[in-house]
Design an enzyme around this catalytic site. Structure first.
Site: not given
Ligand code: 13P
Length: 258
Positions: A7, A9, A94, A96, A166, A172, A212
Site C-alpha cells: 500500500n 498510500k 483503511h 486513515e 490493522e 506508521g 509496522s
Molecule cells: P505501515 O506499514 O506504515 O505501518 O502502514 C500499514 C498500513 O496502513 C498498510 O495499509
C-alpha cells in the site's frame, strides 16, 4: 499461499511509482516459490504501473473505490473504472480514511458489496485504536466493524475476500503488534467470518496482518499458519525493506514444500 500487499498510500507520484513497481517486481526474481503480490499505487499511477505489472506475477490494486457505478459523485472512482485499468483488488475502509475522511462502517459495507458485485477482490481493513486495546475491548470493536462491513454480503464461488487486521496504534508507528497480540485476533476474525459467511465463504476469505511490518519482523508474522499475508505501508516504498519482506514470504513457502 501467502499474500503480500504493498500500500503505497499517497507517498509516490507517477514517475516514482513506475520506478518502484520495477524494483518491486525484481524482488521476485530467481525465487522458486513466490507469494501472491498486490501493488496498490495512488489512482493517478494505476495506468502506468499496469504496463509494468501486466506481464508479471503481480496484481494491481487500488486504495479506494466508490459504491455507485457512475453518476454525479465528484472526485470518486467506480469499480468499473478500476477494472478498465486492470485493477483486480481494492483496499476498503483503511483506518486513515476512517480517521481523516470520516469513512463509516456503512460506507465500508456499500463499497465491499459494490466491489464484489463488480468482480473485484476487496481488502477490508479493520482494527482497534490504542485506547480500545488498553480498555480490553479490541475484539468487540473489530467484531462490530466486521459485522457491519459484511452485512448482507454473500460470496459467490468465484469471489475472494481479504480481511486486513490493522490495529490503528501499530500503523506508521514502528510499533507492530506482537505475534501473541495479533494471533488471537486473527483466530477471532476467522471464526466470525465463518459465522457471517458460512463455511464456503470462510474458505474464500484470507486474513492478513498490517501495521509496522518491515524487513526484520515480517518472517515472524508470515511463518504463522493463521497469517495469510501482510499489508505493508511505509516499508513498501523502501525497496530494500520490501525485498526482505517478499523474501521472508518466499522462505516460508519454500519451507512448506520441503
Ligand atoms: P505501515 O506499514 O506504515 O505501518 O502502514 C500499514 C498500513 O496502513 C498498510 O495499509
Amino acid at each position: 499461499m501467502k499474500t503480500i500487499i504493498a500500500n503505497w498510500k499517497m507517498n509516490v507520484g507517477v514517475r516514482e511509482s513506475v520506478a518502484l513497481a520495477r524494483g518491486t517486481l525484481l524482488t521476485l526474481r530467481g525465487r522458486k516459490h513466490i507469494p501472491e503480490l498486490v501493488i496498490c499505487p495512488p489512482f493517478v499511477a494505476l495506468s502506468e504501473v499496469r504496463k509494468i505489472v501486466a506481464r508479471s506475477a503481480a496484481a494491481l490494486g487500488a486504495q479506494n473505490v466508490f459504491w455507485a457505478e457512475s453518476g454525479s459523485y465528484t472526485g470518486e472512482v467506480s469499480a468499473r473504472m478500476l477494472e478498465e485499468l486492470g485493477v483486480t483488488h481494492v483496499i476498503i475502509g483503511h483506518s486513515e480514511r476512517r480517521q481523516f475522511l470520516s469513512e463509516t462502517d456503512e460506507m465500508v459495507n456499500k463499497k465491499t458489496y459494490h466491489a464484489l458485485a463488480s468482480g473485484l477482490t476487496p481488502i477490508v481493513c479493520v482494527g482497534e485504536g490504542r485506547a480500545e486495546r488498553r480498555a480490553g475491548t479490541a475484539q468487540e470493536v473489530v467484531g462490530e466493524q466486521l459485522k457491519r462491513a459484511l452485512s448482507g454480503v454473500r460470496l459467490r464461488a468465484s469471489d475472494h475476500l481479504l480481511i486486513a487486521y490493522e490495529p490503528v496504534w501499530a500503523i506508521g508507528t514502528g510499533e507492530p503488534a506482537s505475534v501473541s497480540e495479533m494471533l488471537p485476533m486473527h483466530a477471532f476474525i476467522r471464526s466470525l467470518v465463518q459465522e457471517l459467511l458460512g463455511p464456503h465463504g470462510a474458505s474464500q476469505t484470507r486474513v492478513l496482518y498490517g501495521g509496522s511490518v518491515n524487513g526484520e519482523n515480517a518472517y515472524a508474522f508470515l511463518r504463522e499458519e493463521e497469517v495469510d499475508g501482510v499489508l505493508v505501508g511505509s516499508a513498501s516504498v523502501k525497496i530494500n525493506q520490501f525485498k526482505d519482506i517478499v523474501h521472508a514470504a518466499c522462505e516460508v513457502l519454500e519451507a512448506q514444500t520441503l
